[in-house]
Design an enzyme around this catalytic site. Sequence first.
Site, PDB file in Angstrom:
ATOM      1  N   LYS A  37       0.905  -1.000   0.003  1.00  0.00           N
ATOM      2  CA  LYS A  37      -0.103   0.100  -0.092  1.00  0.00           C
ATOM      3  C   LYS A  37       1.397   1.255  -0.157  1.00  0.00           C
ATOM      4  O   LYS A  37       0.245   2.695  -0.472  1.00  0.00           O
ATOM      5  CB  LYS A  37      -0.688   0.714   1.111  1.00  0.00           C
ATOM      6  N   GLN A  84      -6.058  -2.208   9.913  1.00  0.00           N
ATOM      7  CA  GLN A  84      -5.222  -3.313   8.733  1.00  0.00           C
ATOM      8  C   GLN A  84      -6.121  -4.987   9.866  1.00  0.00           C
ATOM      9  O   GLN A  84      -5.438  -5.457  10.788  1.00  0.00           O
ATOM     10  CB  GLN A  84      -3.958  -4.367   8.669  1.00  0.00           C
ATOM     11  N   ASP A 112     -12.277   1.410   3.663  1.00  0.00           N
ATOM     12  CA  ASP A 112     -11.842   0.270   3.222  1.00  0.00           C
ATOM     13  C   ASP A 112     -13.387  -0.645   3.161  1.00  0.00           C
ATOM     14  O   ASP A 112     -13.397  -1.226   2.344  1.00  0.00           O
ATOM     15  CB  ASP A 112     -11.753  -0.940   4.228  1.00  0.00           C
TER      16      ASP A 112
HETATM   17  N1  GUN Z   1      -6.706  -7.849   5.741  1.00  0.00           N
HETATM   18  C1  GUN Z   1      -7.076  -8.895   4.646  1.00  0.00           C
HETATM   19  N2  GUN Z   1      -7.911  -7.657   3.697  1.00  0.00           N
HETATM   20  C2  GUN Z   1      -7.726  -6.417   4.014  1.00  0.00           C
HETATM   21  C3  GUN Z   1      -8.050  -5.596   2.916  1.00  0.00           C
HETATM   22  O1  GUN Z   1      -8.545  -5.617   2.494  1.00  0.00           O
HETATM   23  N3  GUN Z   1      -8.330  -3.727   4.676  1.00  0.00           N
HETATM   24  C4  GUN Z   1      -7.973  -4.690   5.634  1.00  0.00           C
HETATM   25  N4  GUN Z   1      -8.478  -3.489   6.262  1.00  0.00           N
HETATM   26  N5  GUN Z   1      -7.232  -5.769   6.474  1.00  0.00           N
HETATM   27  C5  GUN Z   1      -7.829  -6.116   5.723  1.00  0.00           C
END
Ligand code: GUN
Length: 293
Positions: A52, A96, A119
């Site tokens: 990211k 996350q 998200d």
């Molecule tokens: N864990 C696995 N995929 C994601 C995601 O798209 N966003 C977040 N925040 N955690 C994750």
Amino acid sequence: MKIIDGRETARQIKEEIKAEVAAIIDSGKDSPHLAAVLVGDDPASQTYIGGKEKACNEVGIISSVYRLPAITTEKEVLELVDFLNNDDQVDGFIVQLPLPDHIDENKIIQRIRPEKDVDGFHPVNVGRMALNLPAYISATPFGIIELIKRYHIETEGKHVVVLGRSHIVGTPVSILLSRKTNPGNATVTLCHSKTKNLADVARTADILIVALGQKEFVTADMVKKDAVVIDVGIHRVPSDEAKSGYKLVGDVKFDKVSRKASFITPVPGGVGPMTIVSLLSNTLKAARKEIYS
Ligand code: GUN
């Protein structure tokens, strides 16, 4: 059979986002800013956060990461969420997942202001998505829809079978494709661990979306000839051929299934690269206050 090239599609979308970020800066406004909260040291989460940051740098989005130790309390995470909710410098942020066991994920997600929930995990965004109102759509389902769009795959009137009902992928993608939109207007069957005769159901799919998290679960006999197959799984398996000692495979047995499918996403290079660009795209929307205006 045609390979759906997620890597190339993601590259194109990144170029589009980069141009849009440049236009924002040219107009005298600040660069969009995405923040992320990472609690603990889960390796997959570290990889995602690293990816990211890199992608943000490539397109000119400011990226900040709050790394907290695994022993951080739920209260401390909530305080950080409150801080980010109120920080005018931050357009959107993610926490996350997974979080350590002593932290209630739902409580954290529900504390995020929906306007900053890039998200798309907050119940307000999930509800707005289901009602076809402007909403942040979570990254993986958004990426899948974008691939379907850019490869001109018809969904109207088709039978879509989704394997797996996770909140992150299966459930939202099944809602998105059943909505009265384009892509959408499909007849959707959502299969899960209690589904009977799952292979029989899968075989009736015009479009099969596999998000089960089980290595090479889908075999050629479970796929109708000329079906579109979207593989969301990603697993590391030991391999003598690769220098690293491992290779990546999906939830679908690619070699055999690809001979039967009309379109298929490979692993790696299919859905995966689309996930992060979807988050960038949501951050751009947050900076422009497009969803909640
Ligand atoms: N864990 C696995 N995929 C994601 C995601 O798209 N966003 C977040 N925040 N955690 C994750």
